[in-house]
Design a protein around this motif. Structure first.
Motif, short mmCIF file in Angstrom:
data_model
loop_
_atom_site.label_atom_id
_atom_site.label_comp_id
_atom_site.label_asym_id
_atom_site.label_seq_id
_atom_site.Cartn_x
_atom_site.Cartn_y
_atom_site.Cartn_z
N HIS A 240 0.84 -1.19 0.00
CA HIS A 240 0.00 0.00 0.00
C HIS A 240 0.88 1.25 0.00
O HIS A 240 1.66 1.48 0.92
N HIS A 241 0.78 2.02 -1.06
CA HIS A 241 1.56 3.24 -1.15
C HIS A 241 0.70 4.36 -1.70
O HIS A 241 -0.29 4.12 -2.39
N LYS A 242 1.10 5.57 -1.41
CA LYS A 242 0.42 6.75 -1.91
C LYS A 242 1.17 7.26 -3.13
O LYS A 242 2.39 7.42 -3.08
#
Length: 447
Positions: A240-242
Motif C-alpha cells: 500500500h503506497h500513496k
C-alpha cells in the motif's frame, strides 16, 4: 566501492558490440533489383510524416516514465522512471545488432502443403543494419527509405519492455531487469513482431490477424509478461503506497497521448487517408475511455480522480491500437467505452488484487485483448470481421488470441526464471524498505 563480476561482464559485452560494428562492412544495395526499389520511388510527404511519427513514438517512452513514476511511492520514483527510460539505450542497440533481423529478416519457420509460415526472422538478414539503407523495400515500406522503416519500428520495440516495469516496480533489481529486457525482446517480442507484421508470418499469413499498430505485438505481450512478472517476484512487503506525484501522471498521460498519434497514425507508413482515420479513432477512443472511466468510478461510489482520468485515457489508447486503421470513428467511441468498463472492473476485481501488479499493468494493457476482439468484430472490408461477413476471420482471431496469450505468459515466466538463476531478480528486504532510488542508484528526490 566493490564492482561485481556482472557489471564487468556487462561492460565487456557493450564494448564488443560497439567495436564489433566497425568490422562489419555494410552491404551496398542496388536499387531496382532484389528486394529494393529505386530512389525515385521515395515519396517526400511520406518520409516527412514517418520521420515525425518516429519522433512522436520515441516521446512515448519518457512519457511512460513520468506516468509510472508519478504513481509509485516517493522512495521509488527515480528507479521506476529509469526502468522505462533505460530502454531507449538497451533496446536501440539490441535492435541495430540483431533485433531488426529477428523481427523483419528472412522468414524462418515451417512449410505446410507448400506454404511457408514464419516464426522468426533470420538473425543474419540485417545484422548491424547491414542492407538497411536509403532505398525503399518492395514489401515492407515502398515509399520511404528502408532505414527509416527500421528506425520507426525500433521505437515500438523500445517501449514494449518498458511497459512491463509497472508490474514489478518497487522490488526488482536493476541489473536483473536489464537482462530480462534483452531476453524478452529477443524471445517474445521479436517472434510476435515477425509472426504478426511480416508478410510470411504465421499469425499474419495463416490466422489473418489484424493488428494495425501493435495491440497484439506490444500491449498483449507486455500485459501478459507483466502478469507473469508480478507472480514470479511476489508481493511487496508494503503493497500500500500513496502516489508520489499526480501532476507527473498527468504530464506522462499527455506525452503518451501525443506520442500515440505517431504510434497509430504512423503505422499507415504513409501520409494518406488511412493515417487520418487512425489519427481520428485514436483521439476519440481515448476521450471516450477517459470519460467512461471517471463516470463509472462515480456510479460505483468512488470519487472522480485525476489518476482515474489518466488511466482511462491510456486504456482507450491501448484498446484502439490494433484496429485504429480498420474501424470508423463512431466504432472507436464504442471501443473506448467498452474497454474502460472492462479494465475498470479488472483493476477493482478482488481476486486480481491478490496479485501485486504494482501499477495494474495487466488490467490496463492486457485490455489489448479487448482491442483484438473488437477489431475482429468491427474491422471494415469484405469478409474482414464478424459484422462484415468474416466469421472465419473472427474465429481465427480468437484462436490467435489464445496462442499469443499462452506464448507471452508462459514464455515470459520462463525468462523470469532464467534471469533469476543468473542474477537474482528481487532486491533484499532491506533494500526494498530503504527504497530502490537509494539502494539501487544512490539518488533521491529533493521535494
Amino acid at each position: 566501492m566493490k564492482i561485481g563480476l556482472k557489471w564487468i561482464v556487462s561492460f565487456v559485452i557493450i564494448t564488443i558490440v560497439a567495436v564489433g560494428g566497425l568490422f562489419w562492412v555494410p552491404a551496398v544495395d542496388t536499387p531496382n533489383s532484389g528486394e529494393f526499389l529505386g530512389e525515385q520511388n521515395i515519396v517526400g510527404a511520406d518520409v516527412a510524416w514517418i520521420l515525425a511519427a518516429a519522433g512522436l513514438v520515441l516521446l512515448m517512452t519518457p512519457g511512460l516514465s513520468f506516468f509510472y513514476g508519478g504513481m509509485v511511492g516517493r522512495k521509488n520514483v527515480i528507479s521506476t522512471m529509469l526502468q522505462s527510460f533505460i530502454a531507449l539505450g538497451v533496446i536501440s542497440i539490441l535492435w541495430v545488432v540483431v533485433g531488426f533481423s529477428l523481427s523483419f529478416g528472412e522468414s524462418l519457420g515451417f512449410n505446410i502443403k507448400g506454404e511457408h509460415y514464419g516464426i522468426i526472422g533470420n538473425p543474419l538478414s540485417y545484422p548491424f543494419f547491414n542492407h538497411v539503407g536509403v532505398f525503399p523495400h518492395k514489401m515492407m515500406a515502398s515509399t520511404i527509405p528502408f532505414v527509416l522503416f527500421a528506425l520507426f519500428q525500433m521505437k515500438f520495440a523500445v517501449i514494449t519492455p518498458a511497459l512491463i516495469t509497472g508490474s514489478f516496480a518497487e522490488r526488482v533489481r536493476f541489473v536483473s531487469y536489464l537482462l530480462f529486457m534483452v531476453l524478452f525482446s529477443i524471445f517474445i517480442y521479436a517472434p510476435l513482431c515477425h509472426m504478426v507484421w511480416h508478410s510470411e508470418g504465421l499469425l499474419n499469413k495463416y490466422f489473418g490477424v489484424k493488428d494495425f499498430a501493435g495491440g497484439t505485438v506490444v500491449h498483449m505481450s507486455a500485459g501478459f509478461a507483466a502478469l507473469a512478472g508480478a507472480l514470479v517476484l511476489g508481493n511487496r512487503k508494503n503493497p500500500h503506497h500513496k502516489p508520489s506525484n499526480i501532476p507527473y501522471v498527468i504530464l506522462g498521460t499527455g506525452m503518451l497521448w501525443f506520442g500515440w498519434f505517431g504510434f497509430n497514425a504512423g503505422s499507415a507508413l504513409s501520409a494518406n487517408a488511412t493515417a487520418a482515420v487512425a489519427f481520428g479513432t485514436t483521439t476519440i477512443a481515448s476521450a471516450s475511455a477517459m470519460m467512461t472511466w471517471i463516470f463509472f468510478d462515480r456510479i460505483n461510489g468512488r470519487k472522480i480522480s485525476a489518476l482515474g482520468a489518466c488511466i482511462g485515457a491510456v486504456v482507450g489508447l491501448v484498446a484502439i491500437t490494433p484496429g485504429c486503421g480498420f474501424v470508423s470513428i463512431p466504432e472507436s467511441l464504442f471501443i473506448g467505452f467498452t474497454a474502460a468498463i472492462v479494465s475498470n472492473l479488472m483493476v477493482n476485481w478482488k481476486k486480481l488484487k491478490k496479485i501485486d501488479d504494482t501499477l495494474d499493468v495487466f488490467a490496463c494493457h492486457g485490455v489489448g485483448i479487448m482491442g483484438m476482439i473488437l477489431t475482429a468484430v468491427f474491422a471494415h472490408g469484405e469478409n474482414a470481421s464478424l459484422l462484415h461477413g468474416g466469421l472465419g476471420v473472427f474465429a481465427h482471431h480468437m484462436a490467435a488470441l489464445v496462442l499469443v496469450s499462452v506464448f507471452a505468459f508462459f514464455g515470459s515466466m520462463l525468462l523470469y526464471k532464467i534471469t533469476d538463476r543468473i542474477i537474482t531478480l528481487r532486491v533484499s528486504e532491506e533494500s526494498e524498505n530503504e527504497g530502490l532510488d537509494i539502494s539501487q542508484h544512490e539518488e533521491s528526490l529533493d521535494w
